[in-house]
Design a protein around this motif. Structure first.
Motif, PDB file in Angstrom:
ATOM      1  N   ALA A  54      15.686  18.547  -9.631  1.00 56.63           N
ATOM      2  CA  ALA A  54      15.771  19.677  -8.716  1.00 56.63           C
ATOM      3  C   ALA A  54      17.182  20.260  -8.836  1.00 56.63           C
ATOM      4  N   VAL A  55      17.262  21.564  -8.969  1.00 55.72           N
ATOM      5  CA  VAL A  55      18.552  22.252  -9.073  1.00 55.72           C
ATOM      6  C   VAL A  55      18.694  23.187  -7.877  1.00 55.72           C
ATOM      7  N   PHE A  56      19.817  23.054  -7.190  1.00 56.22           N
ATOM      8  CA  PHE A  56      20.103  23.869  -6.007  1.00 56.22           C
ATOM      9  C   PHE A  56      21.286  24.772  -6.320  1.00 56.22           C
ATOM     10  N   THR A  57      21.106  26.063  -6.134  1.00 58.06           N
ATOM     11  CA  THR A  57      22.184  27.024  -6.357  1.00 58.06           C
ATOM     12  C   THR A  57      22.557  27.629  -5.015  1.00 58.06           C
ATOM     13  N   ILE A  58      23.804  27.458  -4.612  1.00 60.08           N
ATOM     14  CA  ILE A  58      24.284  27.996  -3.341  1.00 60.08           C
ATOM     15  C   ILE A  58      24.573  29.477  -3.548  1.00 60.08           C
ATOM     16  N   LEU A  59      23.781  30.319  -2.893  1.00 65.07           N
ATOM     17  CA  LEU A  59      23.926  31.766  -3.054  1.00 65.07           C
ATOM     18  C   LEU A  59      24.927  32.360  -2.076  1.00 65.07           C
ATOM     19  N   THR A  60      24.915  31.869  -0.831  1.00 67.82           N
ATOM     20  CA  THR A  60      25.853  32.363   0.180  1.00 67.82           C
ATOM     21  C   THR A  60      26.361  31.191   1.011  1.00 67.82           C
ATOM     22  N   THR A  61      27.522  31.406   1.618  1.00 66.56           N
ATOM     23  CA  THR A  61      28.085  30.417   2.535  1.00 66.56           C
ATOM     24  C   THR A  61      28.407  31.114   3.846  1.00 66.56           C
ATOM     25  N   LYS A  62      28.610  30.309   4.885  1.00 63.07           N
ATOM     26  CA  LYS A  62      29.069  30.866   6.156  1.00 63.07           C
ATOM     27  C   LYS A  62      30.151  29.957   6.701  1.00 63.07           C
ATOM     28  N   PHE A 120      31.995  27.747   9.436  1.00 61.70           N
ATOM     29  CA  PHE A 120      31.684  26.942  10.610  1.00 61.70           C
ATOM     30  C   PHE A 120      32.884  26.042  10.880  1.00 61.70           C
ATOM     31  N   LYS A 121      33.508  26.239  12.026  1.00 60.01           N
ATOM     32  CA  LYS A 121      34.693  25.475  12.420  1.00 60.01           C
ATOM     33  C   LYS A 121      35.773  25.505  11.336  1.00 60.01           C
ATOM     34  N   GLY A 122      35.976  26.681  10.749  1.00 58.80           N
ATOM     35  CA  GLY A 122      37.034  26.868   9.776  1.00 58.80           C
ATOM     36  C   GLY A 122      36.707  26.442   8.354  1.00 58.80           C
ATOM     37  N   LYS A 123      35.482  26.000   8.102  1.00 61.73           N
ATOM     38  CA  LYS A 123      35.086  25.587   6.742  1.00 61.73           C
ATOM     39  C   LYS A 123      33.865  26.372   6.300  1.00 61.73           C
ATOM     40  N   ASP A 124      33.796  26.626   4.983  1.00 58.92           N
ATOM     41  CA  ASP A 124      32.621  27.291   4.421  1.00 58.92           C
ATOM     42  C   ASP A 124      31.536  26.252   4.171  1.00 58.92           C
ATOM     43  N   ILE A 125      30.341  26.533   4.690  1.00 58.97           N
ATOM     44  CA  ILE A 125      29.211  25.638   4.466  1.00 58.97           C
ATOM     45  C   ILE A 125      28.089  26.431   3.799  1.00 58.97           C
ATOM     46  N   PRO A 126      27.258  25.769   2.985  1.00 60.36           N
ATOM     47  CA  PRO A 126      26.168  26.480   2.305  1.00 60.36           C
ATOM     48  C   PRO A 126      25.211  27.109   3.315  1.00 60.36           C
ATOM     49  N   ALA A 145      12.093  28.301  -4.771  1.00 62.74           N
ATOM     50  CA  ALA A 145      12.075  28.878  -3.424  1.00 62.74           C
ATOM     51  C   ALA A 145      13.516  29.082  -2.965  1.00 62.74           C
ATOM     52  N   GLU A 146      13.671  29.765  -1.846  1.00 57.85           N
ATOM     53  CA  GLU A 146      14.966  29.911  -1.188  1.00 57.85           C
ATOM     54  C   GLU A 146      14.844  29.341   0.218  1.00 57.85           C
ATOM     55  N   ARG A 147      15.901  28.684   0.673  1.00 56.57           N
ATOM     56  CA  ARG A 147      15.933  28.139   2.025  1.00 56.57           C
ATOM     57  C   ARG A 147      17.306  28.375   2.636  1.00 56.57           C
ATOM     58  N   ASN A 148      17.329  28.534   3.944  1.00 49.38           N
ATOM     59  CA  ASN A 148      18.579  28.626   4.688  1.00 49.38           C
ATOM     60  C   ASN A 148      18.991  27.227   5.110  1.00 49.38           C
ATOM     61  N   GLY A 149      20.215  26.855   4.797  1.00 54.31           N
ATOM     62  CA  GLY A 149      20.749  25.560   5.199  1.00 54.31           C
ATOM     63  C   GLY A 149      20.549  24.492   4.148  1.00 54.31           C
ATOM     64  N   LEU A 150      21.583  23.671   4.001  1.00 53.53           N
ATOM     65  CA  LEU A 150      21.554  22.620   2.992  1.00 53.53           C
ATOM     66  C   LEU A 150      20.485  21.578   3.297  1.00 53.53           C
ATOM     67  N   TYR A 151      20.333  21.194   4.553  1.00 49.76           N
ATOM     68  CA  TYR A 151      19.336  20.178   4.896  1.00 49.76           C
ATOM     69  C   TYR A 151      17.938  20.650   4.525  1.00 49.76           C
ATOM     70  N   ASN A 152      17.594  21.882   4.890  1.00 50.50           N
ATOM     71  CA  ASN A 152      16.253  22.412   4.584  1.00 50.50           C
ATOM     72  C   ASN A 152      16.008  22.460   3.074  1.00 50.50           C
ATOM     73  N   ALA A 153      17.020  22.845   2.317  1.00 46.28           N
ATOM     74  CA  ALA A 153      16.880  22.930   0.862  1.00 46.28           C
ATOM     75  C   ALA A 153      16.718  21.542   0.244  1.00 46.28           C
ATOM     76  N   LEU A 154      17.559  20.586   0.648  1.00 50.87           N
ATOM     77  CA  LEU A 154      17.456  19.231   0.114  1.00 50.87           C
ATOM     78  C   LEU A 154      16.133  18.578   0.495  1.00 50.87           C
ATOM     79  N   ASP A 155      15.678  18.836   1.700  1.00 52.64           N
ATOM     80  CA  ASP A 155      14.411  18.262   2.155  1.00 52.64           C
ATOM     81  C   ASP A 155      13.247  18.764   1.292  1.00 52.64           C
ATOM     82  N   LEU A 156      13.154  20.063   1.108  1.00 50.19           N
ATOM     83  CA  LEU A 156      12.085  20.634   0.304  1.00 50.19           C
ATOM     84  C   LEU A 156      12.198  20.211  -1.162  1.00 50.19           C
TER      85      LEU A 156
END
Length: 92
Positions: free
Chosen positions: A34-42, A44-50, A69-80
Motif C-alpha cells: 500500500a502506498v500513501f501519498t500525502i497531498l495536503t497538510t494542516k 495542529f498545535k504548531g505542527k503540520d499533520i497529514p 482512494a483518497e481519505r482525510n486523516g492519517l488514521y482513516n488512510a492507514l485503516d483503509l
C-alpha cells in the motif's frame, strides 16, 4: 529477509517506511504493498499533520494499481490501506 523489528517501524505487524510525502506499507517481496501519498497538510498545535491522503494498493510484480482512494486523516488512510492490503494478500 530483513529483520523488520530492528530495521523498520511497524504498523499492524507490517513495515511502514516514509520518505518525504510518500509512505509505503507492507513487504514488497509478498507481492502487494500500500502506498500513501500525502497531498495536503494542516497545522495542529504548531505542527503540520497529514490531511488529505491518496491511497494506492499496488501489485509489486506488475506495478498494476489494484485499488485507490483518497481519505482525510492519517488514521482513516492507514485503516483503509491496511484492510485492502490484507485482502489482496489473502487472494495470492
Amino acid at each position: 529477509m530483513a529483520n523488520y523489528v530492528e530495521d523498520y517501524k511497524l504498523f499492524r505487524d507490517r513495515p511502514l517506511v516514509k520518505n518525504g510525502s510518500i509512505m509505503c506499507y507492507g513487504d514488497p517481496a509478498q507481492g502487494v504493498v500500500a502506498v500513501f501519498t500525502i497531498l495536503t497538510t494542516k497545522e495542529f498545535k504548531g505542527k503540520d499533520i497529514p490531511d488529505l491522503i491518496f491511497i494506492q494498493v499496488i501489485d509489486t510484480k506488475t506495478n498494476d494499481v489494484l485499488k485507490q482512494a483518497e481519505r482525510n486523516g492519517l488514521y482513516n488512510a492507514l485503516d483503509l490501506g491496511s484492510v485492502w492490503l490484507e485482502r489482496e494478500l489473502k487472494k495470492s
